[in-house]
Write a protein that holds these residues in place. Structure first.
Motif, PDB file in Angstrom:
ATOM      1  N   ARG A  89      40.258  44.363  31.432  1.00 20.65           N
ATOM      2  CA  ARG A  89      38.973  43.937  31.993  1.00 20.65           C
ATOM      3  C   ARG A  89      39.120  43.489  33.441  1.00 20.65           C
ATOM      4  O   ARG A  89      38.244  43.753  34.277  1.00 20.65           O
ATOM      5  CB  ARG A  89      38.390  42.799  31.147  1.00 20.65           C
ATOM      6  N   PHE A  90      40.237  42.835  33.742  1.00 25.65           N
ATOM      7  CA  PHE A  90      40.458  42.409  35.127  1.00 25.65           C
ATOM      8  C   PHE A  90      40.602  43.617  36.055  1.00 25.65           C
ATOM      9  O   PHE A  90      40.010  43.653  37.143  1.00 25.65           O
ATOM     10  CB  PHE A  90      41.714  41.540  35.211  1.00 25.65           C
ATOM     11  N   LEU A  91      41.364  44.624  35.638  1.00 26.69           N
ATOM     12  CA  LEU A  91      41.546  45.810  36.470  1.00 26.69           C
ATOM     13  C   LEU A  91      40.241  46.574  36.642  1.00 26.69           C
ATOM     14  O   LEU A  91      39.963  47.114  37.716  1.00 26.69           O
ATOM     15  CB  LEU A  91      42.621  46.715  35.854  1.00 26.69           C
ATOM     16  N   MET A  92      39.422  46.623  35.607  1.00 20.46           N
ATOM     17  CA  MET A  92      38.135  47.304  35.712  1.00 20.46           C
ATOM     18  C   MET A  92      37.204  46.571  36.664  1.00 20.46           C
ATOM     19  O   MET A  92      36.522  47.195  37.488  1.00 20.46           O
ATOM     20  CB  MET A  92      37.501  47.428  34.332  1.00 20.46           C
ATOM     21  N   SER A  93      37.174  45.253  36.591  1.00 18.01           N
ATOM     22  CA  SER A  93      36.325  44.487  37.505  1.00 18.01           C
ATOM     23  C   SER A  93      36.820  44.584  38.936  1.00 18.01           C
ATOM     24  O   SER A  93      36.029  44.607  39.878  1.00 18.01           O
ATOM     25  CB  SER A  93      36.267  43.021  37.069  1.00 18.01           C
ATOM     26  N   LYS A  94      38.133  44.682  39.116  1.00 19.00           N
ATOM     27  CA  LYS A  94      38.685  44.806  40.470  1.00 19.00           C
ATOM     28  C   LYS A  94      38.351  46.147  41.080  1.00 19.00           C
ATOM     29  O   LYS A  94      38.064  46.256  42.263  1.00 19.00           O
ATOM     30  CB  LYS A  94      40.203  44.603  40.433  1.00 19.00           C
ATOM     31  N   SER A  95      38.379  47.226  40.275  1.00 18.86           N
ATOM     32  CA  SER A  95      38.064  48.557  40.792  1.00 18.86           C
ATOM     33  C   SER A  95      36.589  48.692  41.129  1.00 18.86           C
ATOM     34  O   SER A  95      36.211  49.439  42.033  1.00 18.86           O
ATOM     35  CB  SER A  95      38.453  49.619  39.760  1.00 18.86           C
ATOM     36  N   ASP A  96      35.725  47.958  40.418  1.00 19.02           N
ATOM     37  CA  ASP A  96      34.291  48.023  40.691  1.00 19.02           C
ATOM     38  C   ASP A  96      33.880  47.107  41.833  1.00 19.02           C
ATOM     39  O   ASP A  96      32.768  47.220  42.354  1.00 19.02           O
ATOM     40  CB  ASP A  96      33.493  47.635  39.441  1.00 19.02           C
ATOM     41  N   ASN A  97      34.764  46.197  42.237  1.00 18.03           N
ATOM     42  CA  ASN A  97      34.435  45.229  43.275  1.00 18.03           C
ATOM     43  C   ASN A  97      34.457  45.882  44.651  1.00 18.03           C
ATOM     44  O   ASN A  97      35.393  46.588  45.001  1.00 18.03           O
ATOM     45  CB  ASN A  97      35.430  44.064  43.236  1.00 18.03           C
ATOM     46  N   LYS A  98      33.428  45.671  45.448  1.00 19.29           N
ATOM     47  CA  LYS A  98      33.328  46.215  46.789  1.00 19.29           C
ATOM     48  C   LYS A  98      33.710  45.129  47.784  1.00 19.29           C
ATOM     49  O   LYS A  98      32.988  44.136  47.946  1.00 19.29           O
ATOM     50  CB  LYS A  98      31.908  46.730  47.072  1.00 19.29           C
ATOM     51  N   LYS A 162      38.313  38.745  43.528  1.00 15.81           N
ATOM     52  CA  LYS A 162      37.831  37.778  42.551  1.00 15.81           C
ATOM     53  C   LYS A 162      38.776  37.693  41.353  1.00 15.81           C
ATOM     54  O   LYS A 162      39.235  38.713  40.844  1.00 15.81           O
ATOM     55  CB  LYS A 162      36.423  38.161  42.081  1.00 15.81           C
ATOM     56  N   SER A 163      39.082  36.469  40.949  1.00 17.95           N
ATOM     57  CA  SER A 163      39.952  36.147  39.822  1.00 17.95           C
ATOM     58  C   SER A 163      41.433  36.385  40.110  1.00 17.95           C
ATOM     59  O   SER A 163      42.274  36.135  39.245  1.00 17.95           O
ATOM     60  CB  SER A 163      39.551  36.931  38.554  1.00 17.95           C
ATOM     61  N   ASN A 164      41.766  36.858  41.300  1.00 17.69           N
ATOM     62  CA  ASN A 164      43.172  37.037  41.648  1.00 17.69           C
ATOM     63  C   ASN A 164      43.728  35.740  42.215  1.00 17.69           C
ATOM     64  O   ASN A 164      42.988  34.847  42.606  1.00 17.69           O
ATOM     65  CB  ASN A 164      43.346  38.172  42.661  1.00 17.69           C
ATOM     66  N   SER A 181      37.197  32.870  54.367  1.00 15.27           N
ATOM     67  CA  SER A 181      35.953  33.272  53.716  1.00 15.27           C
ATOM     68  C   SER A 181      36.116  33.121  52.213  1.00 15.27           C
ATOM     69  O   SER A 181      37.240  33.079  51.691  1.00 15.27           O
ATOM     70  CB  SER A 181      35.590  34.720  54.061  1.00 15.27           C
ATOM     71  N   GLY A 182      34.986  33.050  51.511  1.00 17.31           N
ATOM     72  CA  GLY A 182      35.026  32.963  50.061  1.00 17.31           C
ATOM     73  C   GLY A 182      35.300  31.550  49.563  1.00 17.31           C
ATOM     74  O   GLY A 182      35.190  30.561  50.294  1.00 17.31           O
ATOM     75  N   GLU A 183      35.681  31.479  48.300  1.00 12.87           N
ATOM     76  CA  GLU A 183      35.917  30.196  47.647  1.00 12.87           C
ATOM     77  C   GLU A 183      37.076  30.315  46.668  1.00 12.87           C
ATOM     78  O   GLU A 183      37.240  31.343  46.002  1.00 12.87           O
ATOM     79  CB  GLU A 183      34.651  29.740  46.908  1.00 12.87           C
ATOM     80  N   PHE A 184      37.883  29.269  46.601  1.00  9.30           N
ATOM     81  CA  PHE A 184      39.028  29.215  45.695  1.00  9.30           C
ATOM     82  C   PHE A 184      38.870  28.026  44.751  1.00  9.30           C
ATOM     83  O   PHE A 184      38.190  27.047  45.070  1.00  9.30           O
ATOM     84  CB  PHE A 184      40.344  29.072  46.469  1.00  9.30           C
ATOM     85  N   ALA A 228      43.279  30.306  42.633  1.00  7.94           N
ATOM     86  CA  ALA A 228      42.668  31.607  42.360  1.00  7.94           C
ATOM     87  C   ALA A 228      41.313  31.688  43.041  1.00  7.94           C
ATOM     88  O   ALA A 228      40.638  30.665  43.244  1.00  7.94           O
ATOM     89  CB  ALA A 228      42.528  31.831  40.854  1.00  7.94           C
ATOM     90  N   ALA A 229      40.908  32.901  43.395  1.00 10.91           N
ATOM     91  CA  ALA A 229      39.638  33.116  44.079  1.00 10.91           C
ATOM     92  C   ALA A 229      38.512  33.245  43.060  1.00 10.91           C
ATOM     93  O   ALA A 229      38.639  33.973  42.073  1.00 10.91           O
ATOM     94  CB  ALA A 229      39.710  34.369  44.948  1.00 10.91           C
ATOM     95  N   THR A 230      37.414  32.544  43.295  1.00 10.58           N
ATOM     96  CA  THR A 230      36.234  32.692  42.450  1.00 10.58           C
ATOM     97  C   THR A 230      35.332  33.817  42.943  1.00 10.58           C
ATOM     98  O   THR A 230      34.498  34.316  42.196  1.00 10.58           O
ATOM     99  CB  THR A 230      35.437  31.387  42.424  1.00 10.58           C
ATOM    100  N   THR A 231      35.487  34.200  44.203  1.00  8.57           N
ATOM    101  CA  THR A 231      34.824  35.362  44.787  1.00  8.57           C
ATOM    102  C   THR A 231      35.859  36.100  45.625  1.00  8.57           C
ATOM    103  O   THR A 231      36.976  35.613  45.811  1.00  8.57           O
ATOM    104  CB  THR A 231      33.637  34.948  45.678  1.00  8.57           C
ATOM    105  N   THR A 232      35.507  37.265  46.124  1.00  8.75           N
ATOM    106  CA  THR A 232      36.406  37.928  47.059  1.00  8.75           C
ATOM    107  C   THR A 232      36.557  37.046  48.291  1.00  8.75           C
ATOM    108  O   THR A 232      35.578  36.750  48.977  1.00  8.75           O
ATOM    109  CB  THR A 232      35.860  39.303  47.461  1.00  8.75           C
ATOM    110  N   ALA A 233      37.774  36.595  48.560  1.00 13.96           N
ATOM    111  CA  ALA A 233      38.014  35.589  49.590  1.00 13.96           C
ATOM    112  C   ALA A 233      39.135  36.044  50.514  1.00 13.96           C
ATOM    113  O   ALA A 233      39.865  36.998  50.222  1.00 13.96           O
ATOM    114  CB  ALA A 233      38.358  34.243  48.961  1.00 13.96           C
ATOM    115  N   CYS A 234      39.251  35.346  51.618  1.00 15.53           N
ATOM    116  CA  CYS A 234      40.298  35.637  52.601  1.00 15.53           C
ATOM    117  C   CYS A 234      40.915  34.327  53.064  1.00 15.53           C
ATOM    118  O   CYS A 234      40.204  33.354  53.342  1.00 15.53           O
ATOM    119  CB  CYS A 234      39.729  36.406  53.792  1.00 15.53           C
TER     120      CYS A 234
END
Length: 353
Positions: A89-98, A162-164, A181-184, A228-234
């Protein structure tokens, strides 16, 4: 008349029938030219569509094969169904994340620009991030060249989906971090984000503009929690080794930072074995402490001691440093972590401790 003209023009671009034909040389020449242009455009369109379909099929096939190999690995290694489903599920969500945040490594053409332009670009991108910490703000106001060198060789950006995880408990810290950027979210003492033990951990939220994990710049440190990141972060990372190498080339600033490092490690020793974690800050009023250190240096000061960076072989091992490393280890009742590094990092501790 306009409908007939539109019908004739469409017929030249597609294999469609048409009862309008040229009646003289000029009309026939124009019709031939239109047929040639229509043939080129129609062929290019068909080729583009075919390429997109082929690429889509190839990507779908590679994704299917990768999924089959992953499932085969889980079966052979007898991975539990719960963990396997979490990973899939994590890999699927990562591939769908833009990913909307672009980092320097994403732009390959930057490697082609002249070095002077790249230095100026990195200075504009990273200097404003370093200035969130008061000691670099004072450094910039006094010597902009040193800050430019830090931006050139010591700072890198890391995009975390996200979630990484940026780091986890037990890993040897390599530098200081700034959230761009983002949130951890940070869990003290956690090894795995989905562990049931997280319910009893202390959760801290890290947002844009926050900096943390300053300890590796001045002494050895082992991460005491999981970020861990709660959103795509930098996050921008200031590498401790590269930082010390640059300070080594500037003897006047080396002494200043040694004074700061001594005050920092003394404060770390005072809070030893208390609630120390990666978010710990030695001086909440950091700017005031920096100004105090700068005022303590006489104008005619000359550093007559050896300012060379200490290597791993001759690194100090005094009691305060050893206790600091011990304090960085987790309590015995939680999951064991790798042993702390046996050597001290470069320049500050050789003089201050």
């Amino acid at each position: 008349l306009y409908v007939c003209a539109f019908h004739w023009s469409i017929a030249q671009f597609t294999p469609a029938p048409n009862d309008i034909h040229p009646t003289n040389f000029e009309e026939r020449l124009f019709a031939l030219l239109a047929l040639f242009v229509g043939l080129v455009i129609f062929t290019a369109l068909i080729g583009r569509v075919t390429a997109l379909i082929t690429q889509s099929h190839r990507e779908a096939f590679e994704s299917l094969m990768e999924s089959e190999r992953l499932r085969g690995l889980f079966v052979q290694k007898k991975v539990s169904l719960r963990l396997g489903n979490i990973i899939i599920r994590f890999l699927m969500s990562k591939s769908d994340n833009k990913d909307s945040f672009v980092v320097e490594d994403d732009v390959a053409c930057l490697k082609k620009i002249p070095a002077s332009m790249l230095i100026e670009l990195r200075d504009e991108m990273y200097s404003k991030v370093l200035l969130w910490h008061p000691i670099f703000l004072v450094l910039r106001d006094s010597d902009r060249v040193v800050v430019t060198e830090l931006c050139q060789t010591s700072v890198t950006e890391r995009r975390i989906t996200k979630s990484n995880e940026l780091f986890s408990r037990g890993a040897v810290a390599k530098g200081m971090y700034f959230v761009v950027s983002g949130e951890f979210e940070y869990w003290v003492g956690a090894v795995q984000r989905r562990s049931l033990q997280l319910r009893s951990r202390i959760l801290k939220t890290v947002n844009v503009g926050d900096w943390f994990c300053e300890v590796p710049l001045w002494c050895p440190w082992v991460h005491k929690g999981l970020l861990a990141a709660t959103t795509t972060a930098c996050a921008a990372e200031l590498n401790a080794v590269a930082f010390s190498e640059i300070m080594r080339r500037h003897p006047s600033w080396l002494h200043t930072f040694r004074l700061y490092a001594k005050a920092f490690v003394d404060r770390l020793a005072e809070d030893m074995c208390s609630d120390l974690d990666d978010m710990w800050k030695a001086f909440p009023d950091g700017h005031g402490k920096v100004e105090e250190i700068f005022r303590s240096i006489p104008d005619d000061f000359e550093d007559d001691e050896d300012i060379s960076v200490c290597s791993e072989s001759d690194a100090p091992t005094d009691d305060a440093a050893v206790e600091t490393i011990k304090c960085a280890q987790p309590p015995e009742e939680v999951d064991p972590m790798p042993p702390p590094p046996s050597s001290m990092p470069p320049f500050p501790l050789k003089r201050t401790l």
